[in-house]
Design a protein around this motif. Structure first.
Motif, PDB file in Angstrom:
ATOM      1  N   UNK A   1       0.833  -1.204   0.000  1.00  0.00           N
ATOM      2  CA  UNK A   1       0.000   0.000   0.000  1.00  0.00           C
ATOM      3  C   UNK A   1       0.866   1.252   0.000  1.00  0.00           C
ATOM      4  N   UNK A   2       0.253   2.388  -0.285  1.00  0.00           N
ATOM      5  CA  UNK A   2       0.957   3.662  -0.231  1.00  0.00           C
ATOM      6  C   UNK A   2       1.233   4.025   1.227  1.00  0.00           C
ATOM      7  N   UNK A   3       2.402   4.556   1.498  1.00  0.00           N
ATOM      8  CA  UNK A   3       2.769   4.989   2.841  1.00  0.00           C
ATOM      9  C   UNK A   3       3.432   6.352   2.740  1.00  0.00           C
ATOM     10  N   UNK A   4       2.827   7.354   3.367  1.00  0.00           N
ATOM     11  CA  UNK A   4       3.376   8.700   3.409  1.00  0.00           C
ATOM     12  C   UNK A   4       3.680   9.064   4.854  1.00  0.00           C
ATOM     13  N   UNK A   5       4.666   9.929   5.042  1.00  0.00           N
ATOM     14  CA  UNK A   5       5.060  10.359   6.377  1.00  0.00           C
ATOM     15  C   UNK A   5       4.672  11.818   6.571  1.00  0.00           C
ATOM     16  N   UNK A   6       4.349  12.162   7.805  1.00  0.00           N
ATOM     17  CA  UNK A   6       3.927  13.522   8.152  1.00  0.00           C
ATOM     18  C   UNK A   6       4.825  14.056   9.255  1.00  0.00           C
ATOM     19  N   UNK A   7       5.221  15.317   9.138  1.00  0.00           N
ATOM     20  CA  UNK A   7       5.990  15.987  10.183  1.00  0.00           C
ATOM     21  C   UNK A   7       5.104  17.074  10.790  1.00  0.00           C
ATOM     22  N   UNK A   8       4.774  16.899  12.049  1.00  0.00           N
ATOM     23  CA  UNK A   8       3.915  17.870  12.714  1.00  0.00           C
ATOM     24  C   UNK A   8       4.356  18.120  14.132  1.00  0.00           C
TER      25      UNK A   8
ATOM     26  N   UNK B   1       2.901  20.016  17.963  1.00  0.00           N
ATOM     27  CA  UNK B   1       1.785  20.650  18.655  1.00  0.00           C
ATOM     28  C   UNK B   1       1.837  22.152  18.457  1.00  0.00           C
ATOM     29  N   UNK B   2       3.050  22.725  18.446  1.00  0.00           N
ATOM     30  CA  UNK B   2       3.206  24.170  18.304  1.00  0.00           C
ATOM     31  C   UNK B   2       2.665  24.701  16.974  1.00  0.00           C
ATOM     32  N   UNK B   3       2.570  23.840  15.960  1.00  0.00           N
ATOM     33  CA  UNK B   3       2.027  24.266  14.673  1.00  0.00           C
ATOM     34  C   UNK B   3       0.569  23.843  14.525  1.00  0.00           C
ATOM     35  N   UNK B   4      -0.086  23.563  15.645  1.00  0.00           N
ATOM     36  CA  UNK B   4      -1.472  23.062  15.624  1.00  0.00           C
ATOM     37  C   UNK B   4      -1.530  21.718  14.922  1.00  0.00           C
ATOM     38  N   UNK B   5      -0.496  20.887  15.177  1.00  0.00           N
ATOM     39  CA  UNK B   5      -0.423  19.474  14.802  1.00  0.00           C
ATOM     40  C   UNK B   5       0.015  19.226  13.357  1.00  0.00           C
ATOM     41  N   UNK B   6      -0.311  20.089  12.433  1.00  0.00           N
ATOM     42  CA  UNK B   6       0.093  19.873  11.049  1.00  0.00           C
ATOM     43  C   UNK B   6       1.221  20.800  10.655  1.00  0.00           C
ATOM     44  N   UNK B   7       2.212  20.290   9.915  1.00  0.00           N
ATOM     45  CA  UNK B   7       3.316  21.150   9.492  1.00  0.00           C
ATOM     46  C   UNK B   7       3.763  20.846   8.067  1.00  0.00           C
ATOM     47  N   UNK B   8       4.085  19.592   7.774  1.00  0.00           N
ATOM     48  CA  UNK B   8       4.594  19.232   6.448  1.00  0.00           C
ATOM     49  C   UNK B   8       4.291  17.764   6.181  1.00  0.00           C
ATOM     50  N   UNK B   9       4.090  17.429   4.915  1.00  0.00           N
ATOM     51  CA  UNK B   9       3.713  16.063   4.574  1.00  0.00           C
ATOM     52  C   UNK B   9       4.391  15.633   3.279  1.00  0.00           C
ATOM     53  N   UNK B  10       4.704  14.350   3.207  1.00  0.00           N
ATOM     54  CA  UNK B  10       5.282  13.776   1.999  1.00  0.00           C
ATOM     55  C   UNK B  10       4.266  13.730   0.871  1.00  0.00           C
ATOM     56  N   UNK B  11       4.771  13.668  -0.362  1.00  0.00           N
ATOM     57  CA  UNK B  11       3.942  13.314  -1.511  1.00  0.00           C
ATOM     58  C   UNK B  11       4.398  11.943  -2.002  1.00  0.00           C
ATOM     59  N   UNK B  12       3.812  11.472  -3.073  1.00  0.00           N
ATOM     60  CA  UNK B  12       4.126  10.132  -3.568  1.00  0.00           C
ATOM     61  C   UNK B  12       5.555   9.998  -4.079  1.00  0.00           C
ATOM     62  N   UNK B  13       6.236  11.126  -4.302  1.00  0.00           N
ATOM     63  CA  UNK B  13       7.624  11.065  -4.768  1.00  0.00           C
ATOM     64  C   UNK B  13       8.589  10.727  -3.638  1.00  0.00           C
ATOM     65  N   UNK B  14       8.155  10.847  -2.375  1.00  0.00           N
ATOM     66  CA  UNK B  14       8.995  10.573  -1.203  1.00  0.00           C
ATOM     67  C   UNK B  14      10.306  11.367  -1.280  1.00  0.00           C
ATOM     68  N   UNK B  15      10.170  12.646  -1.600  1.00  0.00           N
ATOM     69  CA  UNK B  15      11.334  13.517  -1.796  1.00  0.00           C
ATOM     70  C   UNK B  15      11.292  14.678  -0.810  1.00  0.00           C
TER      71      UNK B  15
END
Length: 381
Positions: free
Chosen positions: A250-257, A259-273
């Motif tokens: 399956x597709x697997x993406x990683x998220x960088x978040x 609490x100080x940014x209200x939980x969301x900050x940056x997320x991978x796309x399918x290129x994993x770059x």
């Protein structure tokens, strides 16, 4: 090169870019305006920033001028009321975090409904890479069931798309979607296996440690119907990511978040770059942890964030303690959004009184982390 990502389209709409080639320029203009707005707002409404920014020139051209402003330290948030820019009645959610280091003093973060609404918008854009209207999403993160926690924000964000969002119920409880999870569920593999098979999510949101445990429960193929996974809340080891993708197909993406940014900050796309930043809400810098000097793309240092258009508690040049690098050049997917690389470790204050020292605590495994640890990360701050 593929077409514009969902995150690109979301930001393009927000900054008025009508075609992809306009996005980078319009984004820079919108960032500069939001930064100046945020600085004026913080100066007028926050007791802390009224003192800290009183002698600063706040008419910045854009994010490139941020190094002329002072840092905000995690320890400053012990006096969180000095940061608050709204009445306590306007606060929708408060989060208390324990600060690492010698003092262990807690820090508190406040968010209004508008602050959380921006995160809901980001979640909707980012999750559209993995889940489609009418599908089911299981959120396994610890504490995700709390009001306005991650599961609740995802539920609110995806409700308009008809996505059913659920958390696993406690072992022995009825397995309905509205049950709150118990931390001991991870000690009952059979219960977790049954719940995942009954709910049959198309997508999971889980921490890396949870994914490692799930691989023991589903070692050869993923839960029935699973098509995508979002890893969050901690660093995702590349080896674990490869095992999940191989075993579950399956597709697997990683998220960088944070609490100080209200939980969301940056997320991978399918290129994993790298991780695409939510650039109209968070500005990211990388600085030398010892000197505070800005570092160029490709060099690892401390991640420093500035939150834009935040109502309750804007943060200006906040030192996160995370070690990473901004990545040079565009993403392989063709997006012009800036990207941050994987977190290589976390800085920790050691010593007390006078000049504090920083050292790399909890370094990531591998040669890249060892290189980062040898860099000038340890020193006076």
């Amino acid at each position: 090169m593929s077409g514009p990502s969902c995150l690109d389209l979301w930001l393009a709409q927000a900054c008025g870019a009508r075609e992809p080639k306009q996005l980078a320029a319009r984004l820079r203009e919108a960032q500069a305006a939001a930064l100046r707005r945020t600085l004026r707002y913080a100066l007028e409404r926050s007791a802390f920033y009224a003192r800290r920014l009183a002698q600063c020139d706040l008419n910045l051209r854009g994010p490139e001028d941020l190094p002329c402003l002072p840092f905000t330290q995690p320890s400053d948030l012990r006096n969180w009321r000095d940061f608050l820019c709204v009445s306590q009645g306007e606060v929708r959610r408060m989060v208390t975090l324990q600060t690492s280091g010698t003092t262990g003093s807690p820090k508190r973060l406040a968010f209004t409904d508008r602050d959380l609404a921006r995160t809901r918008d980001f979640f909707r854009a980012g999750m559209s890479q993995l889940v489609e209207p009418g599908q089911r999403l299981a959120v396994l993160l610890p504490g995700a069931e709390r009001p306005d926690g991650v599961a609740d924000l995802l539920r609110q964000a995806l409700a308009a798309l008809g996505v059913a969002v659920a958390v696993p119920p406690p072992a022995g409880a009825h397995s309905g979607a509205d049950q709150a999870p118990d931390r001991h569920i991870w000690g009952d593999a059979d219960h977790l296996r049954r719940w995942l098979r009954d709910f049959a999510p198309h997508c999971l949101v889980a921490a890396p440690a949870q994914l490692a445990l799930l691989l023991r429960v589903f070692p050869e193929q993923g839960p029935p119907g699973l098509r995508g996974v979002l890893s969050s809340a901690d660093r995702l080891d590349p080896g674990l990511a490869r095992r999940v993708r191989h075993a579950w197909g399956c597709a697997l993406l990683d998220h960088y978040g944070l609490t100080e940014t209200a939980f969301g900050c940056a997320v991978e796309c399918a290129a994993h770059d790298g991780y695409h930043l939510r650039e109209l809400d968070v500005l990211a810098e990388i600085v030398d942890a010892a000197s505070g000097a800005p570092l160029p793309p490709g060099e690892a240092g401390e991640v420093v964030i500035t939150t834009l258009d935040r109502e309750a508690m804007p943060l200006i040049r906040y030192r996160t303690g995370d070690v990473a690098a901004l990545l040079p050049g565009p993403c392989a997917c063709g997006s012009p959004l800036r990207r941050i690389g994987p977190v290589l470790g976390r800085l920790e204050r050691v010593g007390s009184g006078g000049t504090a020292q920083m050292r790399l605590a909890h370094p990531a495994k591998g040669a890249q982390a060892r290189i980062a640890a040898r860099a000038a990360i340890e020193g006076a701050v």
